[in-house]
Enzyme design. Sequence first.
Site, PDB file in Angstrom:
ATOM      1  N   GLU A 248       0.836  -1.202   0.000  1.00  0.00           N
ATOM      2  CA  GLU A 248       0.000   0.000   0.000  1.00  0.00           C
ATOM      3  C   GLU A 248       0.872   1.254   0.000  1.00  0.00           C
ATOM      4  O   GLU A 248       0.630   2.214  -0.752  1.00  0.00           O
ATOM      5  CB  GLU A 248      -0.926   0.010   1.209  1.00  0.00           C
ATOM      6  CG  GLU A 248      -1.798   1.252   1.298  1.00  0.00           C
ATOM      7  CD  GLU A 248      -2.740   1.239   2.497  1.00  0.00           C
ATOM      8  OE1 GLU A 248      -3.350   2.283   2.781  1.00  0.00           O
ATOM      9  OE2 GLU A 248      -2.864   0.175   3.160  1.00  0.00           O
ATOM     10  N   GLN A 285      16.487  32.949 -15.332  1.00  0.00           N
ATOM     11  CA  GLN A 285      17.376  32.008 -14.649  1.00  0.00           C
ATOM     12  C   GLN A 285      16.672  31.310 -13.490  1.00  0.00           C
ATOM     13  O   GLN A 285      16.877  30.107 -13.260  1.00  0.00           O
ATOM     14  CB  GLN A 285      18.618  32.742 -14.141  1.00  0.00           C
ATOM     15  CG  GLN A 285      19.667  31.793 -13.538  1.00  0.00           C
ATOM     16  CD  GLN A 285      20.861  32.539 -12.982  1.00  0.00           C
ATOM     17  OE1 GLN A 285      20.735  33.255 -12.000  1.00  0.00           O
ATOM     18  NE2 GLN A 285      22.017  32.371 -13.625  1.00  0.00           N
ATOM     19  N   GLN A 342       3.986  27.317  -8.333  1.00  0.00           N
ATOM     20  CA  GLN A 342       4.467  28.693  -8.216  1.00  0.00           C
ATOM     21  C   GLN A 342       4.896  29.243  -9.569  1.00  0.00           C
ATOM     22  O   GLN A 342       4.675  30.414  -9.876  1.00  0.00           O
ATOM     23  CB  GLN A 342       5.633  28.749  -7.220  1.00  0.00           C
ATOM     24  CG  GLN A 342       6.103  30.159  -6.894  1.00  0.00           C
ATOM     25  CD  GLN A 342       5.126  30.914  -5.998  1.00  0.00           C
ATOM     26  OE1 GLN A 342       4.261  30.305  -5.375  1.00  0.00           O
ATOM     27  NE2 GLN A 342       5.263  32.227  -5.964  1.00  0.00           N
TER      28      GLN A 342
END
Length: 385
Positions: A248, A285, A342
């Site tokens: 599980e 960046q 985000q």
Amino acid sequence: MKRSIYTEEHEAFRAVIRDFIAKEARPHFERWERENLVDRDFYRKLAELGLMGFDIPEEYGGSGTTSYKYQAVITEECARAAVSFGHYNVSTGIVLPYLLDLADDDQKKRWLPGIASGDLMLCVAMTEPGTGSDLAGIRTTAKLSDDGTHYVLNGSKTFITGARNSELCVVAARTSPATPKDRRHGLSLFVVPTDSEGFEYGRKLEKIGLRSSDTSELSFTDVRVPVENLLGEQDKGFSYLGRNLPRERLSISVGATANATAAIAFAKEYVQERKVFGQPVAAFQNTKFVLAECATEVAALQAMVDKGIEFDDAGELTPADAAKIKLFATEVAGRVIDKCLQLHGGYGYMLEYPIARLYADTRVNRIYGGTSEVMKTIIAKDLGL
């Protein structure tokens, strides 16, 4: 990093699953999410592909002993397509192994053919309003009748996944009092038809994620359960519950890893298309560094999970190893999916984008199947602490 656990046969299977999802799941998934229920006939369509009968002996209509890798492929393809099969993984990956492991010949004849055909879906009722990870605190009772023909089941359960879309429910109940030396003594497992008199559905609980499957409260009022529906031996239920926990927890880890992988793909696609200050978000960046960090973490995670899958195939997956995998997988997935959301900015909070659903769906991974705190306790015990 290149993965090595799958063969050409697994990849051919993947192609079949990908095509099936496109035709049978994607067109209906938004409605399933709204209704909190997958179409019941969908599971019969899965059965036509042999996907309900993993490890069920061929004499009962199943596929025979099957590597868990095939179920992992299904999970990965669902994540890739941003869909869910409702409580399919619960029925096939979590509950079915209890029946395969514990059912006697008569029980297998009664239940396994229907499971393989998709006519019988399964759920499991362990958690109670006051009992979560501490299963020894279960208060639901099952008392043997005076004539010894049936048990009388009374009590309540909560957070039960897929109960409204299932025909059989494996219920954990107390058949004998706990002893001073062993609080875990006295639990038993019963297979209870969900249409039994006295088996009642309570509230359908509203979740923040995993909305294509129902999660409900259940109550049992003098439910008569034939002694023939006792699964395994009386009073040994706790040990049975522990037996299947490594698989599980591995399945939860596979799902978390697949979702994190999908999140990176969704974020990469979005940042290449979305422009800010006249250039793609991917050109910054920060975006490159965030996705590089995510890809590296998930590569390490995938290697750990793949090793767990191989251990499971070999019958060598230990409770401690499963706990380590689940702890790492669910924590990494939570971080990665948050970062990928985000990168979507405000659109990441909108449900029209798959990243929002992944964010909501993945949060529970650190709770069910044993919380992250429980995983740490298991690991610490394995360290001799």
